[in-house]
Design a protein around this motif. Structure first.
Motif, PDB file in Angstrom:
ATOM      1  N   ALA A   1       0.857  -1.180   0.000  1.00 41.20           N
ATOM      2  CA  ALA A   1       0.000   0.000   0.000  1.00 41.20           C
ATOM      3  C   ALA A   1       0.896   1.233   0.000  1.00 41.20           C
ATOM      4  O   ALA A   1       1.854   1.321   0.772  1.00 41.20           O
ATOM      5  CB  ALA A   1      -0.903   0.001   1.231  1.00 41.20           C
ATOM      6  N   ASP A   2       0.602   2.173  -0.880  1.00 36.35           N
ATOM      7  CA  ASP A   2       1.420   3.380  -0.984  1.00 36.35           C
ATOM      8  C   ASP A   2       1.274   4.265   0.252  1.00 36.35           C
ATOM      9  O   ASP A   2       0.166   4.445   0.771  1.00 36.35           O
ATOM     10  CB  ASP A   2       1.027   4.185  -2.223  1.00 36.35           C
ATOM     11  N   LEU A   3       2.399   4.808   0.703  1.00 37.36           N
ATOM     12  CA  LEU A   3       2.424   5.774   1.799  1.00 37.36           C
ATOM     13  C   LEU A   3       2.797   7.134   1.231  1.00 37.36           C
ATOM     14  O   LEU A   3       3.694   7.233   0.386  1.00 37.36           O
ATOM     15  CB  LEU A   3       3.452   5.358   2.858  1.00 37.36           C
ATOM     16  N   ARG A   4       2.122   8.169   1.700  1.00 37.13           N
ATOM     17  CA  ARG A   4       2.355   9.530   1.204  1.00 37.13           C
ATOM     18  C   ARG A   4       2.936  10.424   2.293  1.00 37.13           C
ATOM     19  O   ARG A   4       2.705  10.214   3.479  1.00 37.13           O
ATOM     20  CB  ARG A   4       1.058  10.116   0.677  1.00 37.13           C
ATOM     21  N   ALA A   5       3.655  11.437   1.843  1.00 36.70           N
ATOM     22  CA  ALA A   5       4.286  12.391   2.753  1.00 36.70           C
ATOM     23  C   ALA A   5       3.257  13.391   3.265  1.00 36.70           C
ATOM     24  O   ALA A   5       2.523  13.989   2.486  1.00 36.70           O
ATOM     25  CB  ALA A   5       5.418  13.130   2.032  1.00 36.70           C
ATOM     26  N   ALA A   6       3.234  13.582   4.577  1.00 42.60           N
ATOM     27  CA  ALA A   6       2.361  14.580   5.198  1.00 42.60           C
ATOM     28  C   ALA A   6       3.228  15.709   5.752  1.00 42.60           C
ATOM     29  O   ALA A   6       3.204  16.005   6.942  1.00 42.60           O
ATOM     30  CB  ALA A   6       1.512  13.940   6.285  1.00 42.60           C
ATOM     31  N   VAL A   7       4.005  16.313   4.869  1.00 41.05           N
ATOM     32  CA  VAL A   7       4.882  17.415   5.265  1.00 41.05           C
ATOM     33  C   VAL A   7       4.182  18.729   4.954  1.00 41.05           C
ATOM     34  O   VAL A   7       3.424  18.826   3.991  1.00 41.05           O
ATOM     35  CB  VAL A   7       6.249  17.336   4.543  1.00 41.05           C
ATOM     36  N   ASP A   8       4.400  19.732   5.799  1.00 45.99           N
ATOM     37  CA  ASP A   8       3.806  21.045   5.538  1.00 45.99           C
ATOM     38  C   ASP A   8       4.599  21.800   4.481  1.00 45.99           C
ATOM     39  O   ASP A   8       4.034  22.462   3.630  1.00 45.99           O
ATOM     40  CB  ASP A   8       3.738  21.856   6.832  1.00 45.99           C
ATOM     41  N   ASP A   9       5.907  21.712   4.575  1.00 49.96           N
ATOM     42  CA  ASP A   9       6.801  22.370   3.631  1.00 49.96           C
ATOM     43  C   ASP A   9       7.662  21.306   2.956  1.00 49.96           C
ATOM     44  O   ASP A   9       7.877  20.229   3.514  1.00 49.96           O
ATOM     45  CB  ASP A   9       7.719  23.370   4.354  1.00 49.96           C
ATOM     46  N   ASP A  10       8.174  21.626   1.782  1.00 48.99           N
ATOM     47  CA  ASP A  10       9.067  20.699   1.087  1.00 48.99           C
ATOM     48  C   ASP A  10      10.249  20.334   1.983  1.00 48.99           C
ATOM     49  O   ASP A  10      10.754  21.169   2.732  1.00 48.99           O
ATOM     50  CB  ASP A  10       9.610  21.318  -0.202  1.00 48.99           C
ATOM     51  N   VAL A  11      10.660  19.079   1.901  1.00 50.34           N
ATOM     52  CA  VAL A  11      11.848  18.604   2.607  1.00 50.34           C
ATOM     53  C   VAL A  11      12.867  18.244   1.545  1.00 50.34           C
ATOM     54  O   VAL A  11      12.596  17.432   0.664  1.00 50.34           O
ATOM     55  CB  VAL A  11      11.524  17.364   3.479  1.00 50.34           C
ATOM     56  N   ILE A  12      14.032  18.858   1.619  1.00 49.73           N
ATOM     57  CA  ILE A  12      15.096  18.573   0.660  1.00 49.73           C
ATOM     58  C   ILE A  12      16.105  17.659   1.333  1.00 49.73           C
ATOM     59  O   ILE A  12      16.668  17.992   2.377  1.00 49.73           O
ATOM     60  CB  ILE A  12      15.771  19.862   0.160  1.00 49.73           C
ATOM     61  N   ILE A  13      16.312  16.490   0.722  1.00 47.67           N
ATOM     62  CA  ILE A  13      17.270  15.518   1.244  1.00 47.67           C
ATOM     63  C   ILE A  13      18.512  15.582   0.361  1.00 47.67           C
ATOM     64  O   ILE A  13      18.464  15.246  -0.819  1.00 47.67           O
ATOM     65  CB  ILE A  13      16.684  14.087   1.248  1.00 47.67           C
ATOM     66  N   GLN A  14      19.597  16.022   0.942  1.00 42.82           N
ATOM     67  CA  GLN A  14      20.856  16.154   0.213  1.00 42.82           C
ATOM     68  C   GLN A  14      21.477  14.763   0.004  1.00 42.82           C
ATOM     69  O   GLN A  14      21.194  13.837   0.765  1.00 42.82           O
ATOM     70  CB  GLN A  14      21.830  17.050   0.975  1.00 42.82           C
TER      71      GLN A  14
ATOM     72  N   ARG B   1       4.474  17.633  -0.104  1.00 38.37           N
ATOM     73  CA  ARG B   1       3.238  17.141   0.502  1.00 38.37           C
ATOM     74  C   ARG B   1       2.466  16.278  -0.497  1.00 38.37           C
ATOM     75  O   ARG B   1       2.256  16.658  -1.630  1.00 38.37           O
ATOM     76  CB  ARG B   1       2.385  18.313   0.963  1.00 38.37           C
ATOM     77  N   GLY B   2       2.088  15.071  -0.041  1.00 40.12           N
ATOM     78  CA  GLY B   2       1.304  14.166  -0.873  1.00 40.12           C
ATOM     79  C   GLY B   2       2.118  13.230  -1.744  1.00 40.12           C
ATOM     80  O   GLY B   2       1.547  12.328  -2.366  1.00 40.12           O
ATOM     81  N   ASP B   3       3.441  13.411  -1.813  1.00 43.94           N
ATOM     82  CA  ASP B   3       4.277  12.512  -2.626  1.00 43.94           C
ATOM     83  C   ASP B   3       4.204  11.090  -2.076  1.00 43.94           C
ATOM     84  O   ASP B   3       4.202  10.879  -0.853  1.00 43.94           O
ATOM     85  CB  ASP B   3       5.747  12.947  -2.595  1.00 43.94           C
ATOM     86  N   ARG B   4       4.191  10.122  -2.989  1.00 43.04           N
ATOM     87  CA  ARG B   4       4.294   8.715  -2.581  1.00 43.04           C
ATOM     88  C   ARG B   4       5.758   8.447  -2.254  1.00 43.04           C
ATOM     89  O   ARG B   4       6.625   8.595  -3.110  1.00 43.04           O
ATOM     90  CB  ARG B   4       3.783   7.798  -3.682  1.00 43.04           C
ATOM     91  N   ILE B   5       6.026   8.037  -1.016  1.00 45.01           N
ATOM     92  CA  ILE B   5       7.412   7.938  -0.546  1.00 45.01           C
ATOM     93  C   ILE B   5       7.845   6.511  -0.223  1.00 45.01           C
ATOM     94  O   ILE B   5       9.049   6.247  -0.126  1.00 45.01           O
ATOM     95  CB  ILE B   5       7.649   8.823   0.689  1.00 45.01           C
ATOM     96  N   ALA B   6       6.907   5.609   0.002  1.00 43.87           N
ATOM     97  CA  ALA B   6       7.250   4.241   0.386  1.00 43.87           C
ATOM     98  C   ALA B   6       6.021   3.371   0.181  1.00 43.87           C
ATOM     99  O   ALA B   6       4.964   3.853  -0.231  1.00 43.87           O
ATOM    100  CB  ALA B   6       7.715   4.185   1.848  1.00 43.87           C
ATOM    101  N   GLN B   7       6.174   2.091   0.469  1.00 42.10           N
ATOM    102  CA  GLN B   7       5.032   1.181   0.440  1.00 42.10           C
ATOM    103  C   GLN B   7       5.042   0.355   1.717  1.00 42.10           C
ATOM    104  O   GLN B   7       6.085   0.168   2.343  1.00 42.10           O
ATOM    105  CB  GLN B   7       5.050   0.303  -0.795  1.00 42.10           C
ATOM    106  N   MET B   8       3.847  -0.091   2.091  1.00 38.32           N
ATOM    107  CA  MET B   8       3.681  -0.808   3.346  1.00 38.32           C
ATOM    108  C   MET B   8       3.018  -2.157   3.077  1.00 38.32           C
ATOM    109  O   MET B   8       1.984  -2.226   2.430  1.00 38.32           O
ATOM    110  CB  MET B   8       2.822   0.023   4.300  1.00 38.32           C
TER     111      MET B   8
END
Length: 150
Positions: free
Chosen positions: A30-43, A111-118
């Protein structure tokens, strides 16, 4: 085997974010989505804990395994750091996903990006028994490639 019932509690910062869902009829994860308020930049080389905006209650003798999305891994070098991450049936906190950027470019999670699966999976707990000797096998204590490549 019948489908287990997993209770989902949407958290306030998860409003408007899809709850876990299966993208296709035969999808295992099952797809998991990001519930971030602001963009998170991962270097490159960095990690980030990305919240999903929900908590859940799994049935007894089930776990949730959090796994990477293959497209993110192939295209951007983004994966789940402790994969599969296990969520125990008695955990009631927010589900979070530890992402790591193995790529060469910064990666933005919005926000809302699919980031992983469960994956929801049954498990058994073993009864551990201390013994003075173990039974013999052909392989014995050989490991780390001892059985060859071909």
């Amino acid at each position: 085997m019948s489908n287990p019932k997993v209770q989902i509690q949407r958290l306030p910062h998860g409003e408007g974010i899809d709850l876990p869902f299966y993208a296709t009829t035969h999808a295992a994860g099952a797809d998991l989505r990001a519930a971030v308020d602001d963009d998170v930049i991962i270097q490159p080389g960095e990690t980030a804990l990305i919240k999903t905006g929900f908590a859940m209650a799994l049935p007894d003798n089930f776990e949730a395994q959090v796994r990477p999305r293959s497209g993110l891994a192939l295209k951007f070098g983004i994966t789940v750091l402790n994969t599969p991450g296990t969520i125990d049936a008695d955990y009631r906190g927010e589900v979070g996903v530890i992402l790591i950027n193995h790529g060469k470019e910064p990666f933005t999670v919005s926000r809302g990006d699919r980031i992983a699966q469960m994956i929801i999976a049954p498990f058994v707990q073993a009864n551990f028994e201390a013994v003075s000797e173990l039974s013999e096998t052909q392989r014995g204590s050989g490991g780390f490639g001892s059985s060859g490549r071909k």
